[in-house]
Each structure stands twice: as structure tokens, then as C-alpha cells.
Design a protein around this motif. Structure first.
Motif, PDB file in Angstrom:
ATOM      1  N   VAL A 102      49.853  37.794  43.020  1.00 33.41           N
ATOM      2  CA  VAL A 102      49.887  37.071  44.298  1.00 33.41           C
ATOM      3  C   VAL A 102      48.539  37.176  44.995  1.00 33.41           C
ATOM      4  N   LEU A 103      47.960  38.380  44.979  1.00 40.29           N
ATOM      5  CA  LEU A 103      46.647  38.570  45.598  1.00 40.29           C
ATOM      6  C   LEU A 103      45.580  37.746  44.891  1.00 40.29           C
ATOM      7  N   ILE A 104      45.656  37.716  43.566  1.00 36.35           N
ATOM      8  CA  ILE A 104      44.693  36.927  42.794  1.00 36.35           C
ATOM      9  C   ILE A 104      44.802  35.450  43.170  1.00 36.35           C
ATOM     10  N   PHE A 105      46.025  34.959  43.314  1.00 38.07           N
ATOM     11  CA  PHE A 105      46.228  33.560  43.692  1.00 38.07           C
ATOM     12  C   PHE A 105      45.616  33.264  45.057  1.00 38.07           C
ATOM     13  N   VAL A 106      45.881  34.134  46.026  1.00 38.49           N
ATOM     14  CA  VAL A 106      45.376  33.925  47.389  1.00 38.49           C
ATOM     15  C   VAL A 106      43.852  33.945  47.402  1.00 38.49           C
ATOM     16  N   MET A 107      43.255  34.920  46.714  1.00 40.22           N
ATOM     17  CA  MET A 107      41.800  35.027  46.714  1.00 40.22           C
ATOM     18  C   MET A 107      41.148  33.894  45.930  1.00 40.22           C
ATOM     19  N   ALA A 108      41.791  33.489  44.819  1.00 39.10           N
ATOM     20  CA  ALA A 108      41.224  32.416  43.999  1.00 39.10           C
ATOM     21  C   ALA A 108      41.176  31.093  44.751  1.00 39.10           C
ATOM     22  N   MET A 109      42.025  30.935  45.750  1.00 37.85           N
ATOM     23  CA  MET A 109      41.992  29.713  46.549  1.00 37.85           C
ATOM     24  C   MET A 109      40.718  29.619  47.383  1.00 37.85           C
ATOM     25  N   SER A 110      40.092  30.782  47.662  1.00 38.54           N
ATOM     26  CA  SER A 110      38.887  30.808  48.485  1.00 38.54           C
ATOM     27  C   SER A 110      37.609  30.925  47.663  1.00 38.54           C
ATOM     28  N   PHE A 111      37.734  31.445  46.444  1.00 38.17           N
ATOM     29  CA  PHE A 111      36.556  31.629  45.605  1.00 38.17           C
ATOM     30  C   PHE A 111      36.039  30.288  45.083  1.00 38.17           C
ATOM     31  N   PRO A 112      34.732  30.197  44.792  1.00 38.96           N
ATOM     32  CA  PRO A 112      34.236  29.030  44.048  1.00 38.96           C
ATOM     33  C   PRO A 112      34.906  28.991  42.679  1.00 38.96           C
ATOM     34  N   ALA A 113      35.107  27.805  42.144  1.00 37.28           N
ATOM     35  CA  ALA A 113      35.920  27.621  40.940  1.00 37.28           C
ATOM     36  C   ALA A 113      35.445  28.441  39.755  1.00 37.28           C
ATOM     37  N   ALA A 114      34.145  28.730  39.671  1.00 38.20           N
ATOM     38  CA  ALA A 114      33.619  29.479  38.528  1.00 38.20           C
ATOM     39  C   ALA A 114      34.224  30.867  38.424  1.00 38.20           C
ATOM     40  N   LEU A 115      34.584  31.477  39.551  1.00 35.37           N
ATOM     41  CA  LEU A 115      35.114  32.836  39.516  1.00 35.37           C
ATOM     42  C   LEU A 115      36.544  32.917  38.997  1.00 35.37           C
ATOM     43  N   PRO A 116      37.498  32.114  39.504  1.00 37.31           N
ATOM     44  CA  PRO A 116      38.814  32.125  38.859  1.00 37.31           C
ATOM     45  C   PRO A 116      38.756  31.647  37.412  1.00 37.31           C
ATOM     46  N   LEU A 117      37.763  30.795  37.090  1.00 35.26           N
ATOM     47  CA  LEU A 117      37.596  30.369  35.697  1.00 35.26           C
ATOM     48  C   LEU A 117      37.242  31.577  34.838  1.00 35.26           C
ATOM     49  N   TYR A 118      36.306  32.408  35.331  1.00 39.50           N
ATOM     50  CA  TYR A 118      35.953  33.644  34.624  1.00 39.50           C
ATOM     51  C   TYR A 118      37.177  34.555  34.516  1.00 39.50           C
ATOM     52  N   TRP A 119      37.943  34.645  35.601  1.00 43.84           N
ATOM     53  CA  TRP A 119      39.126  35.513  35.600  1.00 43.84           C
ATOM     54  C   TRP A 119      40.158  35.042  34.577  1.00 43.84           C
ATOM     55  N   ILE A 120      40.338  33.733  34.473  1.00 42.22           N
ATOM     56  CA  ILE A 120      41.293  33.186  33.507  1.00 42.22           C
ATOM     57  C   ILE A 120      40.836  33.472  32.081  1.00 42.22           C
ATOM     58  N   TYR A 121      39.555  33.217  31.810  1.00 45.70           N
ATOM     59  CA  TYR A 121      39.017  33.538  30.486  1.00 45.70           C
ATOM     60  C   TYR A 121      39.259  35.012  30.153  1.00 45.70           C
ATOM     61  N   SER A 122      38.966  35.882  31.117  1.00 47.51           N
ATOM     62  CA  SER A 122      39.128  37.319  30.922  1.00 47.51           C
ATOM     63  C   SER A 122      40.593  37.682  30.697  1.00 47.51           C
ATOM     64  N   ASN A 123      41.491  37.049  31.441  1.00 47.95           N
ATOM     65  CA  ASN A 123      42.921  37.312  31.276  1.00 47.95           C
ATOM     66  C   ASN A 123      43.425  36.888  29.907  1.00 47.95           C
TER      67      ASN A 123
END
Length: 253
Positions: free
Chosen positions: A208-229
């Protein structure tokens, strides 16, 4: 218990750092990769090398920074694989001593200090580091921050388009935050579950925290997080799921 509280506060601290980052957007710091060498210690010794790698990898993929981030993720996760294996061995060892830990909790249930002392003796006896599980996350945080800086401080990355995204802007359709949250939940559920562990609550709210923060991050960061996951999900399959299945089949032979 003390070691659990330390681990809990460490994870909460890292989450807090990510939350602070999500509210920061130094877009006035626009510069080139080469200009980072003229910056402060962090910029020229850390951010510069991440920006250089992203630029170099993008050239290999005909200018695609989305694929560049993928390659960087694979390299980073492979480099910290020894720490992940250490985390795996620590987790297996913790599982093995759960019956002994339960006996200690029952025996000294009215004496928390003695309970802590006996538990630490048990860890020393079996050479277990209870904080080993935090090492991969701890190592990744400077990488995450450096990547954040490299994106915002390099206009080539910040304005690059990948799929439906502009890497320096938030995902307008919230697709990346949703995928980031789902993959975070999947990888956490693949980890061995330890009873009476406060970290389990953190693992439940972390997506849930990741979702909330990813909404504010530039797209490259959740993209990195998804790749890492995704890397972690594949890794956990071989470490936990497949090994567990083999363990269940062994007695039948």
C-alpha cells in the motif's frame, strides 16, 4: 523483542526516507551527466556513475532509457545476490530454531530481559544475524536515491518517453503504481512466514505504501521498482518455492 524492534525501525526509517523523496522534485537542478563531475561529493562520486551507466546503456538500446533502467536493475540485483543468499540462509536458520525460540518465550514470558538474553545466546550458538534480512534493502536505498537524482538532474532521462510514459513525470494512468504494489505483495508472500513477527504487519502494508509513493514518484522509479520486484519474484521462486516443493517430495522417496 529488541532485535525485532531494531529491524522494524530500520525498515520504517527506509520507508520514511522514500516518502520524503517522493515529495521532493529538484527540477531546477537540470544539468548534464558531465556537469555532475563539478558537483558535490554525492553528485560526482555516486550520481555521476549512475547517470553515466544509464546514458551508456541507453545508447546500446537505440536511446531507450526504459530498457537502460532494466539492464541497470539486473546488474544491481545480481551484484547484491550474495547478500540475498545470506538473507536466505538466515531465514532458513531462523525457521529451524523457531521451536527453541518458542520454548524461551514460554519459559521467560514474565521476564522480557532474560528472554532477550537467552534469544541472543541462541542466535550466537547458531551463528544467526537477525538483521541479515534488511541488508539487501539497505544496500538498495542509496541506489534508489542516486537513480532519483540521475533522473531529475539529467534532462535527457527526464524528458524521455517509454511506452505511454514520460520517465520524469508521474504515470498519468496509475498503471505503474498498481503493478509496483502487486509485485511487491507477491514477492513478500513468497517469503517464509514467521509467527509472532511484527515484520509481517510491515510486509502487509508495504504494498500500500509503495502504491501511494509511486503515485508521486517520476515514472522511472516505479519502473525500476517493478523490474526489481520481478527479478526478486523469479529469485524467490528458486530459493523458497521450488526448494520447499523439493523438501516435501523428499520423504516420499
Amino acid at each position: 523483542m529488541l532485535f525485532r524492534n531494531k529491524k522494524l525501525w530500520l525498515v520504517l526509517g527506509l520507508i520514511g526516507l522514500m516518502a520524503v523523496l517522493s515529495g521532493c522534485a529538484p527540477t531546477d537542478h537540470t544539468t548534464t551527466t558531465e556537469d555532475l563531475l563539478k558537483g558535490n561529493f554525492w553528485e560526482k562520486n555516486v550520481v555521476y556513475w549512475f547517470a553515466l551507466m544509464l546514458d551508456t546503456f541507453a545508447e546500446w538500446f537505440t536511446g531507450s532509457y526504459g530498457l537502460s533502467i532494466l539492464l541497470l536493475t539486473i546488474i544491481v540485483r545480481t551484484l547484491i545476490l550474495p547478500l540475498t543468499l545470506k538473507q536466505y540462509r538466515s531465514s532458513k536458520a531462523m525457521q529451524a530454531i523457531q521451536p527453541e525460540m518458542q520454548k524461551i518465550r514460554q519459559k521467560f514470558k514474565d521476564n522480557p530481559q532474560k528472554q532477550q538474553e537467552e534469544t541472543m545466546k541462541l542466535f550466537q550458538q547458531h551463528q544467526i544475524n537477525p538483521l541479515a534480512g534488511c541488508l539487501p534493502l539497505l544496500i538498495q536505498m542509496p541506489i534508489f536515491i542516486a537513480l532519483y537524482n540521475a533522473i531529475y538532474w539529467n534532462p535527457d532521462i527526464r524528458t524521455h518517453e517509454f511506452l505511454w510514459l514520460q520517465l520524469g513525470e508521474k504515470d498519468p494512468y496509475y498503471i505503474l503504481p498498481i503493478i509496483a504494489a502487486i509485485t511487491t505483495f507477491i514477492q513478500s508472500k513468497m517469503m517464509p512466514q514467521q509467527p509472532n513477527n511484527p515484520m509481517q504487519a510491515i510486509l502487509l502494508i508495504f504494498p500500500v505504501l509503495i502504491f501511494v509513493m509511486a503515485m508521486s514518484f517520476p515514472a522511472a522509479l516505479p519502473l525500476y521498482w517493478i523490474y526489481s520486484n520481478i527479478y526478486t519474484i523469479i529469485q524467490n521462486y528458486f530459493l523458497y518455492v521450488r526448494s520447499s516443493d523439493k523438501g516435501k517430495e523428499a520423504p516420499a522417496k
